[in-house]
Design a protein around this motif. Structure first.
Motif: not given
Length: 385
Positions: A121-125, A174-180
């Protein structure tokens, strides 16, 4: 398959939300290979990420890796840390082994960019980090403090980062998760819980030709166990049980004394998790003289869509509409670090890039998704209160 509108033609490379600028940053992260089992590689990327926070209003904490895993990095804003704020969850490890980049080098073909870990998930991170840099460039502070946690072991179940994730998650609003993103850009508001089990079977060895009656086959017993586990599948309830690895025996002319299996469980609810964990742990032998021992349990609790999570999704959906795309939510069977926070903190997952091919030799993101998804994260930082 949904494609996002491209950036405005008047935008230049100096624009924070220029797709090419974002893609150039992602490329640097992708070209450092970071399989979970290579902590020195993961740490090289952690060092780069830390360097890219230089000059920003954050405090960095680097948590030394243990148990063969790499370091974790925590970036906290210099404001808003005295009350619940925003936690961003990203992992830097990938499933691809060292050298895989020779098979799947970073390259761009039209709207598609390829590379190991670029989608998961490097794009999202990266876009979450980039959106934060854009926020800082304006000199404005977000209403809430932001903590971005980069971990090194998500692909193996987060054994060394789980406690840190849960600690930070309980402090957050709030939690935001940068999985694709899923299925053409969908956001994730629910995930199945994940259980992992190890089945150890002990039988009695014997000469398979001259004294077969003296033996008690562990492999035969494993067959009974596999059938019992496979029989637990219940598609109507969303329950899946998969025996994914088996081994046993020593030679074809020896009644096998030992056998072993590894099992994956997926459940939608905590109620189902309790039921099926108990059923799997209660497996016993059907053959006299053979023992069956099952170890394991729930690795990730189910991520159920709470009222707070639904409200957070609705807020993000309206922001996305303002930006110019429709944000649709979905439920998925795969687990993520969002499973650890959703039970007690409003959690929104799948905020990373759109693309496909996670864990494959054709892993890819859609370049047209970079600017809108980065803008969405930026607007979430600006508007969550």
């Amino acid at each position: 398959m949904m494609r996002f509108k491209g950036t405005d033609a008047s935008m230049t490379s100096s624009n924070w939300f220029d797709s090419q600028t974002i893609l150039d940053g992602i490329r640097r992260w992708v070209e450092i290979e970071t399989p979970t089992e290579s902590p020195e590689q993961v740490n090289e990327l952690v060092s780069l990420v830390a360097e890219q926070y230089r000059g920003l209003p954050v405090t960095l904490e680097r948590v030394a890796g243990v148990a063969g895993c790499g370091d974790h990095l925590v970036a906290r804003t210099n404001w808003g840390q005295d009350r619940p704020g925003i936690l961003v969850l990203s992992h830097l490890d990938t499933v691809h082994p060292i050298g895989f980049i020779e098979r799947l080098p970073f390259k761009v073909e039209g709207d598609v960019a390829f590379g190991p870990g670029i989608y998961d998930m490097k794009g999202g991170a990266y876009i979450a980090h980039h959106a934060f840099r854009a926020l800082c460039a304006t000199g404005d502070r977000s209403p809430l403090g932001i903590t971005h946690l980069f971990t090194s072991d998500e692909e193996i179940g987060s054994p060394t980062s789980r406690a840190l994730i849960e600690k930070e998650g309980r402090k957050a609003k709030y939690v935001l998760v940068t999985e694709p993103a899923r299925d053409g850009g969908k956001i994730v508001t629910g995930r199945k819980g994940v259980g992992r089990f190890q089945v150890h079977i002990k039988g009695v060895p014997a000469h398979a030709g001259s004294r077969p009656e003296d033996g008690r086959s562990a492999v035969r017993e494993l067959g009974h166990v596999i059938l019992a586990l496979e029989g637990m599948n219940d598609p109507a309830r969303g329950v899946t049980v998969n025996v994914g690895l088996v081994r046993g025996g020593t030679r074809p002319n020896v009644t096998p004394e030992e056998a072993y299996a590894e099992v994956d469980l997926r459940v939608v609810s905590l109620k189902d998790a309790d039921e099926y964990v108990d059923r799997i742990l209660a497996l016993t032998a059907k053959t006299d003289g053979v023992t069956v021992r099952v170890a394991g349990g729930l690795n990730r609790p189910p991520y159920e869509k709470s009222n707070a999570g639904a409200s957070l999704y609705e807020h993000a959906r309206l922001l996305a509409r303002e930006i110019g795309f429709e944000l649709i939510d979905t439920h998925t069977g795969g687990g993520s670090d969002g499973n650890f926070t959703a039970a007690h903190t409003a959690t929104l997952d799948g905020l990373g890039v759109d693309g496909k091919g996670a864990h494959t030799h054709f892993e890819q993101l859609y370049v047209s998704s970079l600017a809108p998804r980065a803008r969405l994260l930026h607007r979430l930082y600006q508007t969550l209160r």
